[in-house]
Write an enzyme that holds these catalytic residues in place. Structure first.
Site, PDB file in Angstrom:
ATOM      1  N   ALA A  66       0.867  -1.172   0.000  1.00 52.68           N
ATOM      2  CA  ALA A  66       0.000   0.000   0.000  1.00 52.68           C
ATOM      3  C   ALA A  66       0.909   1.228   0.000  1.00 52.68           C
ATOM      4  O   ALA A  66       2.058   1.160   0.462  1.00 52.68           O
ATOM      5  CB  ALA A  66      -0.888  -0.013   1.231  1.00 52.68           C
ATOM      6  N   GLY A 111       0.474  -4.908   0.887  1.00 53.71           N
ATOM      7  CA  GLY A 111      -0.677  -4.955  -0.019  1.00 53.71           C
ATOM      8  C   GLY A 111      -0.370  -5.690  -1.318  1.00 53.71           C
ATOM      9  O   GLY A 111      -1.286  -6.185  -1.981  1.00 53.71           O
ATOM     10  N   GLU A 114      -0.901  -9.259  -0.461  1.00 56.14           N
ATOM     11  CA  GLU A 114      -2.357  -9.413  -0.285  1.00 56.14           C
ATOM     12  C   GLU A 114      -3.055  -9.472  -1.654  1.00 56.14           C
ATOM     13  O   GLU A 114      -3.984 -10.265  -1.863  1.00 56.14           O
ATOM     14  CB  GLU A 114      -2.893  -8.263   0.578  1.00 56.14           C
ATOM     15  CG  GLU A 114      -2.425  -8.389   2.035  1.00 56.14           C
ATOM     16  CD  GLU A 114      -2.701  -7.149   2.863  1.00 56.14           C
ATOM     17  OE1 GLU A 114      -2.305  -6.054   2.432  1.00 56.14           O
ATOM     18  OE2 GLU A 114      -3.304  -7.275   3.951  1.00 56.14           O
ATOM     19  N   GLU A 134       4.307  -4.935   7.340  1.00 55.19           N
ATOM     20  CA  GLU A 134       3.596  -3.809   7.957  1.00 55.19           C
ATOM     21  C   GLU A 134       4.027  -3.542   9.393  1.00 55.19           C
ATOM     22  O   GLU A 134       3.981  -2.410   9.865  1.00 55.19           O
ATOM     23  CB  GLU A 134       2.080  -4.061   7.920  1.00 55.19           C
ATOM     24  CG  GLU A 134       1.451  -3.995   6.543  1.00 55.19           C
ATOM     25  CD  GLU A 134       1.432  -5.324   5.798  1.00 55.19           C
ATOM     26  OE1 GLU A 134       2.184  -6.241   6.200  1.00 55.19           O
ATOM     27  OE2 GLU A 134       0.670  -5.437   4.826  1.00 55.19           O
TER      28      GLU A 134
HETATM   29  N1  COA Z   1       4.603   3.066  -0.726  1.00 54.59           N
HETATM   30  C1  COA Z   1       5.000   4.197  -1.311  1.00 54.59           C
HETATM   31  N2  COA Z   1       6.146   4.329  -1.984  1.00 54.59           N
HETATM   32  C2  COA Z   1       6.917   3.234  -2.092  1.00 54.59           C
HETATM   33  C3  COA Z   1       6.581   1.999  -1.511  1.00 54.59           C
HETATM   34  C4  COA Z   1       5.349   1.930  -0.811  1.00 54.59           C
HETATM   35  N3  COA Z   1       4.911   0.799  -0.255  1.00 54.59           N
HETATM   36  N4  COA Z   1       7.565   1.108  -1.761  1.00 54.59           N
HETATM   37  C5  COA Z   1       8.487   1.765  -2.481  1.00 54.59           C
HETATM   38  N5  COA Z   1       8.108   3.052  -2.677  1.00 54.59           N
HETATM   39  C6  COA Z   1       8.818   4.100  -3.415  1.00 54.59           C
HETATM   40  C7  COA Z   1       9.997   4.636  -2.621  1.00 54.59           C
HETATM   41  O1  COA Z   1       9.559   5.610  -1.688  1.00 54.59           O
HETATM   42  C8  COA Z   1      10.830   5.241  -3.730  1.00 54.59           C
HETATM   43  O2  COA Z   1      10.270   6.454  -4.128  1.00 54.59           O
HETATM   44  P1  COA Z   1      11.208   7.757  -4.391  1.00 54.59           P
HETATM   45  O3  COA Z   1      12.143   7.313  -5.462  1.00 54.59           O
HETATM   46  O4  COA Z   1      10.240   8.799  -4.813  1.00 54.59           O
HETATM   47  O5  COA Z   1      11.883   8.006  -3.088  1.00 54.59           O
HETATM   48  C9  COA Z   1      10.625   4.238  -4.865  1.00 54.59           C
HETATM   49  O6  COA Z   1       9.401   3.566  -4.583  1.00 54.59           O
HETATM   50  C10 COA Z   1      11.714   3.192  -4.977  1.00 54.59           C
HETATM   51  O7  COA Z   1      11.828   2.537  -3.723  1.00 54.59           O
HETATM   52  P2  COA Z   1      13.209   2.388  -2.925  1.00 54.59           P
HETATM   53  O8  COA Z   1      12.876   2.186  -1.480  1.00 54.59           O
HETATM   54  O9  COA Z   1      14.110   3.517  -3.256  1.00 54.59           O
HETATM   55  O10 COA Z   1      13.778   1.036  -3.578  1.00 54.59           O
HETATM   56  P3  COA Z   1      14.810   0.018  -2.899  1.00 54.59           P
HETATM   57  O11 COA Z   1      15.225  -0.895  -3.983  1.00 54.59           O
HETATM   58  O12 COA Z   1      15.847   0.725  -2.135  1.00 54.59           O
HETATM   59  O13 COA Z   1      13.915  -0.806  -1.834  1.00 54.59           O
HETATM   60  C11 COA Z   1      11.985  -2.015  -1.068  1.00 54.59           C
HETATM   61  C12 COA Z   1      12.866  -1.631  -2.273  1.00 54.59           C
HETATM   62  C13 COA Z   1      10.771  -2.769  -1.621  1.00 54.59           C
HETATM   63  C14 COA Z   1      12.760  -2.921  -0.116  1.00 54.59           C
HETATM   64  C15 COA Z   1      11.531  -0.749  -0.333  1.00 54.59           C
HETATM   65  O14 COA Z   1      11.019   0.171  -1.282  1.00 54.59           O
HETATM   66  C16 COA Z   1      10.491  -0.962   0.711  1.00 54.59           C
HETATM   67  O15 COA Z   1      10.784  -1.454   1.793  1.00 54.59           O
HETATM   68  N6  COA Z   1       9.221  -0.584   0.421  1.00 54.59           N
HETATM   69  C17 COA Z   1       8.149  -0.635   1.371  1.00 54.59           C
HETATM   70  C18 COA Z   1       7.668  -2.046   1.585  1.00 54.59           C
HETATM   71  C19 COA Z   1       6.556  -2.080   2.608  1.00 54.59           C
HETATM   72  O16 COA Z   1       6.748  -1.798   3.781  1.00 54.59           O
HETATM   73  N7  COA Z   1       5.356  -2.430   2.141  1.00 54.59           N
HETATM   74  C20 COA Z   1       4.220  -2.534   2.985  1.00 54.59           C
HETATM   75  C21 COA Z   1       3.456  -1.278   2.992  1.00 54.59           C
HETATM   76  S1  COA Z   1       1.992  -1.421   3.992  1.00 54.59           S
END
Ligand code: COA
Length: 260
Positions: A66, A111, A114, A134
């Protein structure tokens, strides 16, 4: 529409729905949830769509969760509404009258997992990472994750993924029963389309009967589920496809199903 967060197309009975926010790793904001809901509603009604493949744009993510930016300022009632919006989509997918395959091409987190779990089959690239992180945000899964993961993989795996918040790789997801198949990332599309093609040629009413019986059976006592199965089984004898399928077998030829 150029600014839509998703893309859709239908070819040879296979509908493709792609979450198209690759710069945000296809995170699900409210607009994306709504666009997906509308697309699945349309696909449910479209007789030209026999099977659906759901995926995320870009090389890195199916859906990374999400949208955390959109969620960070929500108040309790807005958080509840966001959860309901996500759950409505997941239930729409789960109860589709035709099979939906998640083509998991990378991160499927929160999400994203999910969403994949609401689909009927999950084919994952060997590079995919799946999890419910989460907890690391001070949250819990809100789009059905605690319930669907429990039904799919059991209590131990659900509590491990949701309490620790550590994603698993595709091989472990396969072991846990979270995905159906793992294939080399380079082969993901071809392997998924092979399965989609098989389903696009299968008898639509029998596919639907199967999906309905499994959905009903997942929620009720076995006696009730068995009765439902019997009713669906009996209904199949009213279809042209059942006559065609059984005759084709006896005549040693391939059946051609019409969906009637
Ligand atoms: N919501 C909003 N934005 C997200 C996102 C999310 N769930 N997951 C990734 N993004 C965005 C990042 O903020 C970044 O945006 P920016 O370039 O404008 O800063 C872009 O996507 C790329 O992500 P980034 O974190 O830089 O990539 P990474 O390769 O370093 O890491 C992940 C990848 C998946 C490990 C990391 O993005 C992450 O942990 N995401 C969240 C996962 C999460 O907690 N999901 C559950 C949400 S309820």
């Amino acid at each position: 529409m150029t600014d839509s967060p998703i893309t859709t197309n239908v070819q040879a009975g296979i509908g493709r729905i792609t979450v198209n926010r690759p710069d945000k790793l296809n995170a699900l904001n409210a607009a994306t949830l709504d666009a997906l809901y509308a697309a699945f509603n349309e696909a449910a009604e479209d007789p030209g769509t026999r099977v659906l493949v759901l995926t995320g744009a870009g090389p890195k993510a199916f859906v990374a969760g999400a949208d955390i930016a959109e969620m960070s300022d929500l108040r309790p009632t807005e958080g509840r509404d966001f959860s309901q919006r996500g759950q409505r989509l997941m239930r729409r997918i789960e109860t589709m009258p035709k099979p939906v395959i998640a083509m998991v091409n990378g991160f499927a987190l929160g999400g994203g997992l999910e969403l994949a779990m609401a689909c009927h089959l999950r084919i994952a690239a060997d590079t995919a990472k799946l999890g419910q992180p989460e907890i690391n945000l001070g949250l819990i899964p809100g789009f059905g994750g605690t319930q669907r993961l429990l039904r799919l993989a059991g209590r131990a795996a659900t509590l491990e993924l949701c309490l620790l918040g550590i994603p698993v790789d595709a091989a472990r997801a396969l072991q846990l029963g979270i995905v159906n198949r793992v294939v080399a990332a380079a082969d993901l599309e071809a392997e998924t389309l092979k399965i989609a093609e098989q389903l696009a040629h299968a008898a639509p009413l029998a596919l639907r009967g199967t999906l309905d019986a499994v959905n009903v059976g997942g929620e009720c006592a076995i006696e009730e589920g068995l009765q439902y199965e019997t009713a669906q089984f009996g209904l199949m004898f009213s279809t042209d496809d059942m006559r065609e399928g059984t005759r084709a077998f006896l005549e040693r030829r391939k059946p051609v199903f019409s969906g009637r």
